[in-house]
Design a protein around this motif. Structure first.
Motif, mmCIF file in Angstrom:
data_model
loop_
_atom_site.group_PDB
_atom_site.id
_atom_site.type_symbol
_atom_site.label_atom_id
_atom_site.label_comp_id
_atom_site.label_asym_id
_atom_site.label_seq_id
_atom_site.Cartn_x
_atom_site.Cartn_y
_atom_site.Cartn_z
ATOM 1 N N SER A 134 1.200 -1.386 -0.346
ATOM 2 C CA SER A 134 0.086 -0.187 0.300
ATOM 3 C C SER A 134 0.790 1.047 0.106
ATOM 4 O O SER A 134 0.308 2.087 -0.343
ATOM 5 C CB SER A 134 -1.013 -0.288 1.078
ATOM 6 N N ASP A 135 2.157 1.074 0.508
ATOM 7 C CA ASP A 135 2.612 2.490 0.379
ATOM 8 C C ASP A 135 4.363 1.893 0.965
ATOM 9 O O ASP A 135 3.898 0.618 2.401
ATOM 10 C CB ASP A 135 2.292 3.184 2.074
ATOM 11 N N ARG A 154 7.032 3.781 3.626
ATOM 12 C CA ARG A 154 6.993 5.091 4.964
ATOM 13 C C ARG A 154 8.586 5.360 5.859
ATOM 14 O O ARG A 154 8.929 4.353 6.015
ATOM 15 C CB ARG A 154 6.588 4.874 5.492
ATOM 16 N N ARG A 209 -0.182 -4.263 2.360
ATOM 17 C CA ARG A 209 0.122 -3.116 3.788
ATOM 18 C C ARG A 209 1.251 -2.187 3.701
ATOM 19 O O ARG A 209 1.223 -2.094 2.549
ATOM 20 C CB ARG A 209 1.271 -4.167 4.556
ATOM 21 N N THR A 210 1.155 -1.619 4.460
ATOM 22 C CA THR A 210 2.572 -0.531 4.855
ATOM 23 C C THR A 210 3.782 -0.789 4.616
ATOM 24 O O THR A 210 3.475 -1.073 6.720
ATOM 25 C CB THR A 210 1.923 0.816 5.453
ATOM 26 N N VAL A 211 5.072 -0.838 4.129
ATOM 27 C CA VAL A 211 6.265 -0.740 5.447
ATOM 28 C C VAL A 211 6.546 -0.116 6.259
ATOM 29 O O VAL A 211 6.599 1.076 5.234
ATOM 30 C CB VAL A 211 7.287 -1.583 4.276
ATOM 31 N N VAL A 212 7.179 0.108 7.326
ATOM 32 C CA VAL A 212 7.729 2.124 7.344
ATOM 33 C C VAL A 212 9.409 1.476 8.221
ATOM 34 O O VAL A 212 9.483 0.308 8.822
ATOM 35 C CB VAL A 212 6.625 2.087 9.025
ATOM 36 N N SER A 271 3.559 -2.044 13.875
ATOM 37 C CA SER A 271 2.835 -1.251 14.584
ATOM 38 C C SER A 271 1.814 -1.219 15.009
ATOM 39 O O SER A 271 1.074 -2.009 14.817
ATOM 40 C CB SER A 271 3.373 0.180 13.563
ATOM 41 N N HIS A 274 1.599 -1.633 10.540
ATOM 42 C CA HIS A 274 2.135 -1.832 10.053
ATOM 43 C C HIS A 274 3.789 -2.219 9.873
ATOM 44 O O HIS A 274 3.851 -2.950 11.221
ATOM 45 C CB HIS A 274 2.518 0.362 9.379
ATOM 46 N N GLU A 303 -1.161 8.731 14.386
ATOM 47 C CA GLU A 303 0.563 8.241 14.221
ATOM 48 C C GLU A 303 1.579 9.275 15.095
ATOM 49 O O GLU A 303 2.785 9.498 15.434
ATOM 50 C CB GLU A 303 1.446 7.195 12.664
#
Length: 484
Positions: free
Chosen positions: A223-224, A226, A260-263, A271, A275, A324
């Motif tokens: 999804s993103d 960051r 999913r979003t990877v940070v 998180s 994420h 967040e």
């Protein structure tokens, strides 16, 4: 009395000894160890706003210290810094320092010194930190003897001496530097060339970063992607290259990341927002374990969402949210424990909230507060240790104000978005953004005043609205939202 006089003489002697020698860069770092320990961002993990302020101030301080070590450095422009200092003596008598209930205090000071030693002393004294450890610095015996036999009494010439000789009065220069306040125009005049040079140098890396991000997002169907902190472009590219190598080596473990979003952050896990967190200091072995555990993380996340719903039902339909930008970066396990503890306390108290009476309202849980409050954006900030009865009355009393704030928040978000778009187009900016610690109200005020100015310097630049002036390593211009 004797002890007091002796203490004063010792301090004068220390200052004389220190002023009799120059300080090296390594000495300055060693001398500032107590300061770095008190303000290091890593110790403010539970306080994202304060952490970001300290990160920005440290960048500007490091730049100031580097300039002092450059041959021929003669800039006397005062640099104002603000730090949140971890409190070790809560009974401090300094009334000018603002204390918080979280164990730290805000300290602001202005640097206008011309040598490393004076700068180190100013920093330590401004933060009420001891300077006794400076006596352990190597001082040659002759300087020590001279310091013992000399009182710290610099020569003060009559004003006519300076007018007759043409020499500059150091006191007058210092006073003038302190009176001069940095303005946006003057700062841009002084820093535009440096920012343009850094920006041009970073352009190939920026393109590479965008390419890597698009390719990995597409390949993994993310999804993103960051970053928790403001790392430089080269650092970010390096992190994406590492993830790309892992994809090539172990493609089978990445089948569960779709959507999913990877940070990229300081530690690995999942998180509170769901994420995938990849610790930048961890090796592929740690990342591999996180990807292998994803099915279990997803199960725990579902249980967490169910727990939020149960809390909502007990509190009249108020929605439990996790923001967040305003909350510390918690792991899924940490946040689940916080929610579970709060839920058990509510369930045992049996508060008489009418079902769905508070629908449309929002709340966040905080572990470092002791009294509930209402945020300007309309959500309640509820301490996990809050007394249930006190919580009930607070929510009832503030419910209408909360609804009004939520409505105003929506209006402000629309206004902020429009002003960012208008300002970006007006000044031909490549990008205009703000730090998370800058509120929407501050951003709106900043953009409105910018639009009243003529600023050709900004064409093609990356402009960040912050709390301080600085040029980032990749050429981004940072200006305070309340610029003059």
């Amino acid at each position: 009395f004797y002890y007091f006089v002796r203490l004063c003489l010792d301090k004068i002697l220390l200052q004389c000894v220190l002023q009799s020698r120059t300080l090296s860069g390594a000495d300055a770092i060693n001398a500032l160890r107590p300061f770095y320990f008190a303000v290091h961002p890593d110790f403010f993990g539970q306080h994202p706003k304060e952490r970001e302020v300290n990160e920005n101030s440290l960048k500007r301080l490091n730049g100031y210290l580097e300039n002092l070590q450059k041959p021929g450095f003669r800039s006397f422009k005062p640099t104002q810094l603000t730090f949140y200092v971890r409190e070790r003596e809560p009974n401090s008598s300094n009334v000018q320092e603002s204390f918080s209930a979280s164990g730290f205090r805000a300290v602001s000071f202005t640097l206008h010194t011309r040598d490393l030693l004076s700068t180190v002393l100013d920093i330590l004294n401004s933060c009420s930190l001891s300077t006794e450890h400076l006596q352990s610095l190597n001082v040659n015996s002759q300087a020590h003897k001279e310091a013992k036999s000399t009182v710290n009494r610099p020569i003060k010439w009559d004003k006519t001496y300076y007018s007759f000789t043409g020499f500059k009065d150091p006191e007058e220069e210092l006073e003038q530097a302190q009176r001069v306040e940095t303005t946006l125009i003057s700062w841009l005049d002084d820093n535009e060339a440096s920012a343009v040079k850094k920006l041009k140098k970073s352009l190939p890396l920026r393109k590479e970063l965008e390419r890597l991000k698009i390719e990995l997002s597409h390949e993994l169907q993310l999804s993103d992607i960051r970053w928790q902190r403001s790392w430089g472009i080269a650092h970010r590219c390096s992190q994406l290259h590492s993830l790309g190598r892992l994809v090539q080596q172990r493609p089978e473990i990445l089948k569960n990341v779709k959507g999913r979003t990877v940070v990229f952050t300081d530690r690995s896990g999942m998180s509170a927002a769901g994420h995938i967190m990849l610790g930048t200091m961890d090796v592929h072995h740690h990342w591999t374990k996180i990807f292998e555990r994803l099915p279990n993380y997803y199960k725990l996340h579902k249980r967490l969402l169910l727990l939020e719903d149960r809390i909502s039902q007990l509190l009249g339909g108020i929605q439990v949210i996790y923001i967040e930008e305003l909350q510390p970066l918690l792991t899924l396990e940490e946040y689940y424990e916080t929610l579970n503890s709060f839920y058990n306390k509510l369930r045992d108290s049996r508060l008489p909230f009418h079902p769905r009476s508070l629908r449309g309202l929002q709340m966040i849980l905080e572990s470092d507060r002791y009294a509930p409050s209402l945020h300007e954006f309309g959500h309640f900030m509820i301490p996990t240790v809050c007394d249930p009865a006190a919580l009930q009355w607070f929510i009832f009393a503030k419910a209408q104000e909360a609804r009004e704030n939520l409505k105003r928040k929506e209006e402000m978000m629309i206004t902020e978005k429009e002003l960012i778009s208008t300002s970006t187009e007006r000044f031909s900016l490549d990008r205009l953004y703000k730090e998370p610690s800058v509120s929407s109200a501050q951003m709106i005020d900043c953009c409105k005043r910018l639009l009243e100015e003529s600023l050709p310097y900004l064409q093609g630049m990356h402009l960040c609205i912050s709390h301080f002036y600085s040029v980032l390593q990749d050429g981004d211009l940072c200006i305070p939202w309340n610029w003059k």
